[in-house]
Write an enzyme that holds these catalytic residues in place. Structure first.
Site, short mmCIF file in Angstrom:
data_model
loop_
_atom_site.label_atom_id
_atom_site.label_comp_id
_atom_site.label_asym_id
_atom_site.label_seq_id
_atom_site.Cartn_x
_atom_site.Cartn_y
_atom_site.Cartn_z
N ASP A 196 0.82 -1.21 0.00
CA ASP A 196 0.00 0.00 0.00
C ASP A 196 0.85 1.27 0.00
O ASP A 196 1.86 1.36 0.71
CB ASP A 196 -0.90 -0.01 1.25
CG ASP A 196 -1.75 1.23 1.37
OD1 ASP A 196 -2.65 1.41 0.55
OD2 ASP A 196 -1.48 2.04 2.29
N GLU B 260 1.05 -0.42 -5.03
CA GLU B 260 0.06 0.64 -5.28
C GLU B 260 0.77 1.98 -5.24
O GLU B 260 1.39 2.35 -4.24
CB GLU B 260 -1.04 0.62 -4.22
CG GLU B 260 -2.11 1.67 -4.47
CD GLU B 260 -2.59 2.38 -3.21
OE1 GLU B 260 -3.73 2.87 -3.21
OE2 GLU B 260 -1.82 2.46 -2.23
#
Length: 685
Positions: free
Chosen positions: A308, A378
């Site tokens: 993330d 990401e």
């Protein structure tokens, strides 16, 4: 056995028995001599001289039970030796041929596709997927209850958003304990049970890993506030005052990235909420801690991680002010991330070294056959796509298997066939050669595509996702056409939405619609669900669409199955053919196969497309799959391909001519391979 001398020879003849005449009567001796004479007449005799050398035999043919000397005599004869030698060398030749063939097949065979390439990835937002205990919030047991849904859709890879123990200020992205499950979602036993059940059914589990920050409730942060070793420098601290931050850095959620802590007497950095302090990855202890956490979950059997917000992991140590996008803007009015150039907080030198070290850790667990551990990153890099491409592995060092491709999320901005080709081409032309593409049209941070472009286009967009080369990622509910739900401003729960109500992410996080019953089958709670359910749940739900050939769900399922079974779709060439205001047309073909597919995606008005000017296309095209069931099986000439508004066509054709050979500049393939129909194998070509 006795030895008797043979006439005119110094040899001894072998005879049966040892005789002692003192114990035998004359009559019995005569009878015995007669019997022995008969035996000797019935069996062959062999003579050896006193030195043990073979002298002569009276038997012409070999016989059962012959002594070794006789066997050796006959085995050396040509009629026995020659067939034996022929068989020996034939076996040697066949063995060598099989070895050579095996080596050739191995050397020429293309790399087998891994599980993350053969299956779509399905994102589960656990709060909203299925509530098993009727508290109005989804949980791990609820996911386990719905594993059959993934199998029905032919999906094998499941990415589950965070379920770590958390104060839930950012719904799980503020982690209090990286090695525990939040009670809202269940227990560690529930997780282990879910993982075992998934593996038993051939499913893979991808976890969210949140490396940039923790919760301010984490024991590390509380110890760091008190300057307790070794946690003093686990976070990014800087000298400041309560009303004057160290610099002008701005949080993703708005306002300053710095918050003063009176206990420590310094400011700490948080690129997201103030309850999400940034970890200090320039501290080797922090790197080791986060690597150990990865190992903890890999030991449990997790199949991969979504990393993330990776571009935020490192920041410049000098802490200089970042340049303003508008230099004339008063500095005190800069309060959003897009008002600064993030030269010192995004994608800093050393970031990729951290990610590559994690890749090494995953590779340690990938040595077991069939247990490859997947890594996806990401990073929203917007127009700086070159930064996104750096997350791919190289020929020299491995990193992520692919970075998420968010560019199709911009499809609603000027929806058209031309726009679709531009966004697809943007990725394909910038992607390093030989790498694997991927496609995303929705997630928990972005509005649902059905609401952004209109529900009339959702079928065509699903077809495009499942027929483009690479791995599609499906956000829960996209397979049935779920829409954003309306949230009143006073009911907003998203922290980003509380800062900017127009940008709340709650609408795309509404509960999954399973049935037309209570709470759409999401929860048995009679009074409350954590977010409201869309009013259309009575018709837009899994139960209503299952078995309906014309439904979004069934069309998704057919295309997912076709993607896996058709070589041209899951590993063949992709060539741009045509685009205009209404349609986006591309071709999929496989070297060695005489069957290919032409995909026509209508993202505008009803249109009839003339492709006669495109060389290399066959004259006749047959509809293999249409998002409008009435058009199944129809045939079109290439000069008049008709599509309705929002229709997707998968046209099948037969041709021995390869399109990509004459249109090389508009064609792409990750790894070239050819199909040999005679042996039903793939080989490098």
């Amino acid at each position: 056995m006795s030895l008797t001398r043979v006439s005119r020879s110094d040899s001894l003849e072998l005879q049966e028995g040892v005789y002692n005449t003192a114990f035998e009567e004359d009559g019995s001796r005569a009878a015995l001599d007669e019997t022995d004479a008969q035996v000797e007449a019935d069996r062959p005799s062999a003579s050896v001289n006193v030195d043990g050398e073979l002298s002569s035999y009276t038997q012409i043919k070999p016989y059962a039970g012959m002594p070794k000397e006789v066997l050796l005599l006959y085995s050396s004869q040509a009629r026995y030796r020659l067939p034996r030698e022929i068989l020996f060398w034939l076996i040697v030749a066949c063995t060598l041929a099989l070895i050579a063939l095996s080596i050739t097949v191995i050397a020429l065979s293309p790399r087998c596709l891994s599980w993350w390439q053969t299956s779509p990835v399905y994102q589960v937002y656990p709060r909203s997927f299925k509530d098993s205990n009727n508290d109005g919030i989804g949980d791990l047991k609820g996911i386990k209850e719905k594993l059959e849904h993934f199998l029905y859709l032919n999906i094998k890879a499941i990415w589950i958003s965070p379920f770590y123990k958390s104060p839930m200020r950012d719904f799980g992205y503020d982690v209090e304990d990286f090695r525990d499950i939040d009670p809202i979602f269940g227990t560690m036993e529930d997780f282990d049970d879910l993982l075992i059940s998934m593996h038993d059914q051939g499913l893979k589990l991808i976890m969210d890993f949140i490396p940039n920050h923790s919760s301010d409730k984490h024991v590390w942060f509380q110890s760091s506030r008190r300057r307790e070793e070794p946690y003093t420098d686990y976070y990014v601290w800087a000298n400041c005052t309560a009303d004057k931050p160290p610099n002008n850095w701005v949080s993703v959620f708005g306002n300053s990235s710095w918050t003063y802590d009176p206990l420590r007497g310094q400011c700490y950095l948080h690129q997201f909420l103030k309850e999400q302090p940034d970890l200090n990855f320039r501290n080797p202890h922090v790197r080791r801690e986060m690597t150990d956490i990865i190992s903890f979950w890999l030991d449990k059997g997790v199949d991969g991680f979504r990393m993330d917000a990776v571009k935020h992991i490192l920041e410049a140590a000098h802490l200089r002010n970042e340049p303003q996008v508008d230099p004339s803007q008063p500095p005190e009015l800069v309060d959003t991330e897009f008002e600064l150039y993030h030269d010192y907080t995004y994608t800093q030198v050393g970031l990729h070294d951290i990610l590559r070290a994690w890749r090494v850790e995953l590779d340690k667990y990938s040595r077991e056959a069939g247990r490859y551990r997947f890594m996806v990153t990401e990073s929203y890099d917007y127009e700086e796509i070159d930064k996104t491409m750096m997350y791919y592995s190289t020929d020299f060092v491995r990193e992520s298997d692919f970075p998420f491709n968010f560019y199709l999320l911009d499809l609603p901005q000027g929806l058209s066939g031309v726009r679709a080709q531009e966004l697809v081409s943007l990725w394909m032309t910038n992607m390093p050669q030989g790498k694997w593409p991927n496609w995303v049209v929705g997630n928990h941070d972005k509005p649902r595509m059905t609401s952004s472009v209109g529900k009339e286009y959702v079928r065509a967009i699903n077809m495009m996702m499942l027929t483009l080369p690479g791995t599609p990622t499906t956000y829960y509910g996209e397979e049935i056409g779920m829409e954003n739900v309306h949230i009143d401003e006073e009911d907003i729960q998203d922290p980003f939405g509380k800062f900017n109500p127009n940008a709340t992410r709650d609408p795309q996080r509404s509960p999954m619609q399973w049935t037309g019953g209570l709470n759409a089958g999401f929860s048995g709670n009679n009074t409350w669900t954590w977010l409201p359910i869309h009013d259309n749940y009575t018709t837009v739900n899994v139960e209503a669409q299952t078995g309906d050939d014309g439904s979004i769900l069934e069309q998704y399922r057919r295309l997912s199955q076709l993607r896996e079974t058709e070589l041209a779709l899951h590993r063949g060439w992709m060539c741009f053919v045509w685009s205009d205001a209404d349609v986006f047309v591309y071709l999929r073909e496989q070297d060695g196969l005489n069957r290919g597919f032409l995909v026509v995606i209508n993202l505008g008005r009803a249109a009839t497309t003339d492709l006669s000017s495109v060389s290399g296309l066959p004259e006749q095209l047959r509809v293999h799959t249409s998002t409008i069931p009435e058009n199944q099986g129809r045939s079109y000439s290439r000069g008049a391909v008709a599509t309705a508004e929002g229709e997707g066509l998968l046209l099948e054709f037969s041709s021995n001519q390869r399109f990509h050979t004459s249109h090389a500049s508009s064609c792409y393939i990750s790894e070239k391979a050819c199909y040999l129909s005679v042996l039903d194998i793939m080989y490098r070509c």
